[in-house]
Design an enzyme around this catalytic site. Structure first.
Site, short mmCIF file in Angstrom:
data_model
loop_
_atom_site.label_atom_id
_atom_site.label_comp_id
_atom_site.label_asym_id
_atom_site.label_seq_id
_atom_site.Cartn_x
_atom_site.Cartn_y
_atom_site.Cartn_z
N GLU A 49 2.26 -0.86 7.14
CA GLU A 49 2.64 -0.02 6.01
C GLU A 49 3.16 1.32 6.51
O GLU A 49 2.77 1.79 7.59
CB GLU A 49 1.41 0.19 5.11
CG GLU A 49 1.69 1.05 3.89
CD GLU A 49 0.59 0.97 2.83
OE1 GLU A 49 -0.48 0.40 3.11
OE2 GLU A 49 0.81 1.49 1.72
N GLU A 197 -1.04 -4.60 -5.62
CA GLU A 197 -2.16 -3.99 -6.37
C GLU A 197 -1.65 -3.41 -7.70
O GLU A 197 -1.83 -2.24 -8.01
CB GLU A 197 -2.88 -2.93 -5.52
CG GLU A 197 -3.52 -3.55 -4.29
CD GLU A 197 -4.56 -2.69 -3.57
OE1 GLU A 197 -4.67 -1.49 -3.86
OE2 GLU A 197 -5.27 -3.24 -2.70
N TYR A 262 -11.76 -5.73 1.30
CA TYR A 262 -12.09 -4.88 2.46
C TYR A 262 -13.60 -4.88 2.69
O TYR A 262 -14.38 -4.89 1.73
CB TYR A 262 -11.61 -3.44 2.21
CG TYR A 262 -10.11 -3.30 2.40
CD1 TYR A 262 -9.57 -3.16 3.68
CD2 TYR A 262 -9.24 -3.34 1.31
CE1 TYR A 262 -8.20 -3.04 3.87
CE2 TYR A 262 -7.86 -3.22 1.50
CZ TYR A 262 -7.35 -3.07 2.78
OH TYR A 262 -6.00 -2.96 2.97
N GLU A 318 -4.47 -8.55 2.35
CA GLU A 318 -5.09 -7.36 2.95
C GLU A 318 -6.58 -7.64 3.14
O GLU A 318 -7.26 -8.02 2.18
CB GLU A 318 -4.91 -6.13 2.05
CG GLU A 318 -3.49 -5.61 2.01
CD GLU A 318 -3.33 -4.31 1.23
OE1 GLU A 318 -4.30 -3.51 1.18
OE2 GLU A 318 -2.25 -4.11 0.66
O1 AHR Z 1 -4.24 -0.85 3.49
C1 AHR Z 1 -4.36 0.37 2.85
C2 AHR Z 1 -4.21 0.28 1.33
O2 AHR Z 1 -5.25 -0.48 0.80
C3 AHR Z 1 -2.97 -0.43 0.84
O3 AHR Z 1 -1.88 0.42 0.79
C4 AHR Z 1 -3.37 -0.84 -0.53
O4 AHR Z 1 -2.69 -1.98 -0.97
C5 AHR Z 1 -4.87 -1.04 -0.44
O5 AHR Z 1 -5.54 -0.41 -1.45
#
Ligand code: AHR
Length: 519
Positions: A49, A197, A262, A318
């Site tokens: 990114e 998102e 995450y 992600e």
């Molecule tokens: O990976 C960092 C951020 O995490 C990304 O830009 C977003 O899609 C997610 O919230």
């Protein structure tokens, strides 16, 4: 005499307890008859990114930089990434994607307009890395590009024209613009994300509204060459309603739907330091990382209800750890160190992903360089360090496109914070096209080794070799000045014994074994 007997019995008991403590026992049964599901190489995908120094300074320094580069791409990073056999690279975001206007990133660099990167620290983006720079990088790495389109602040026309610019071979306005910018041949772009998102940074939408927008955008993103594989912007974590609505209202208009997960302590307040953490924090992290399995199952169950023939894929585009930024680094740049703990998050995640590939066909760790759980860290002095996570990707690359061999694992478990239970052994196995079998094993226990007996289920193994990743402390990590604190070494702790494999895994170790099989 009686006292002597008592003393001896006590001594034996104590020794027994000690010997049990120093080595746990585990049993793994391979199910070769059920080995029929390939592990798509795209499970080992990456994500880049416009965030912090992922692109600028990490992948790209420009042709005139003093740091050694190949046409502007850092040579050290390029070589490190080539060795990982990256199958697919997602770009330009993340949240950045929904503010990105691709036309700002084409043509002579000196004419490209600047913008503010509002999501990530308000950094000024000069657009010197754009469509050509990204797609050429993918060609150099030999990987598939995965373009994330702007739905949040862009237009249907803008995205439709981007697709035409990248993929049309015809005498069309956008293809001709591309030619004028120095690229004659269309690039091979298959994966197209329609937003990112969209429930949050990508437009704060309701799923019903997004579903309608998806249908509109997807209509005008035409197939010029390779058929586009369109990915709907999916849920995060436990947002099952989002998946439900998209499956109902978009259905087969999408090739896949994404999911983000995450390993993070929460979205407000401190997320914890990447390198300073307690044993308890470590075990909690692995418990949290393993929760992805339950989340995958629940999203998959919804998909199964709407699409029993499994035509729509799930893409975890992600995932990874998210810690506090390193002290002294720029706020909003998400630069974090990477320890042996992160390596376990990678190995345990892959062990889970391999089991769900009937539906889960891609996973992209966040992110490839200098951001979150990265593969490599770089600085502006031209130094680079490979992270422990990089080494796991390397060791596990043998599973790419191999056939998954399901395993039954019996091992000790540990109760960890937040009511989670953590098995001390995690493992996965596969058979590659040449017939070689690979078994990856993680012993997450910080103090005790584990003796693992693996029943080979009739496989006639004639030779075993292996590699190990471990370190003195779980907080160990690689820095620019000490880049080899955590590194892969040869492993000699596995022995073949009449149809079984006996493996002694040291505490906090990750091992990949290679078995040569008699056909
Ligand atoms: O990976 C960092 C951020 O995490 C990304 O830009 C977003 O899609 C997610 O919230």
């Amino acid at each position: 005499m009686k006292r002597n007997v008592c003393t001896t019995v006590c001594l034996v008991a104590v020794l027994l307890i000690i010997s049990l403590r120093v080595s746990g026992q585990a049993l793994i049964k391979m199910n070769t008859a059920d080995a029929n599901q390939p592990i798509p190489k795209e499970i080992y995908g990456q994500f880049a990114e416009h965030l912090g120094t992922c692109i600028y300074g990490g992948l790209w320094v420009g042709e005139n930089a003093s740091i050694p580069n190949e046409n502007g791409y850092r040579t050290d990073v390029l070589n490190a990434l080539k060795a990982l056999k990256i199958p697919v690279l997602r770009w330009p975001g993340g949240c950045f994607a929904d503010e990105y206007h691709w036309m700002d990133g084409i043509g002579p660099r000196e004419n490209r307009p600047k913008m503010v990167n509002n999501n990530w620290g308000g950094t000024i983006e000069d657009n010197s890395f754009g469509t050509h720079e990204f797609l050429n990088l993918c060609e150099m790495l030999g990987c598939e590009p995965y373009i994330s389109g702007n739905v949040g602040s862009g237009t249907v026309e803008e995205l439709a024209k981007w697709v035409e610019y990248m993929t049309s071979e015809g005498d069309s306005p956008m293809a001709n613009l591309r030619r004028r910018n120095g690229r004659d041949k269309a690039w091979n772009v298959k994966y197209l994300g329609i937003g990112n998102e969209s429930w949050g940074c990508g437009g704060d939408m309701r799923p019903e509204y997004y579903a309608d927008l998806y249908r509109r955008y997807a209509t005008y993103c035409r197939n010029y060459g390779t058929r586009l594989y369109k990915v709907a912007s999916g849920a995060s974590d436990y947002n099952y309603d989002w998946t439900e609505v998209l499956m109902k209202q978009i259905g087969r208009r999408m090739s896949g739907v994404s999911l983000h997960y995450y390993t993070v302590a929460g979205w407000s307040g401190s997320k914890g330091a990447a390198t300073r953490f307690s044993d308890d924090d470590y075990y909690w992290t692995l418990g949290k990382c393993r929760e992805i399995e339950d989340i995958l199952k629940k999203h998959i169950a919804i998909m199964d209800r709407h699409d029993p023939q499994k035509r729509i894929n799930l893409l975890l585009d992600e995932w990874g750890t998210w810690w506090d930024e390193e002290p002294g680094t720029i706020r909003g740049h998400l630069y974090q160190q990477n320890t042996l703990r992160d390596a376990f998050v990678a190995s345990l995640s892959f062990d889970i992903f391999h089991k769900y590939t009937q539906r889960l066909t891609m996973a992209n760790i966040a992110q490839v360089v200098n951001v979150l759980q990265s593969m490599v860290l770089t600085n502006d002095k031209g130094q680079m360090a490979l992270t422990p996570t990089y080494h796991v990707f390397k060791m596990y690359s043998v599973h790419q496109d191999a056939t998954h061999i399901p395993l039954d694992i019996t091992c000790e478990k540990k109760a960890v914070r937040d009511n989670r239970v953590l098995p001390l052994i995690s493992a996965t196995a596969s058979k590659d096209k040449s017939g070689t079998v690979h078994i990856s094993l993680s012993n997450v226990d910080l103090n005790d080794s584990q003796t693992v007996t693996i029943e080979l289920d009739g496989l006639k193994a004639k030779n075993v070799t292996g590699e190990i990743l471990t370190a003195k402390h779980i907080t160990d990590h690689n820095t620019f000045d000490s880049p080899n604190v955590v590194n892969i070494a040869a492993f000699k702790g596995a022995k073949l014994n009449k149809g079984t494999l006996q493996v002694t895994l040291p505490p906090k170790s990750i091992v990949t074994l290679q078995l040569t099989i008699d056909k």
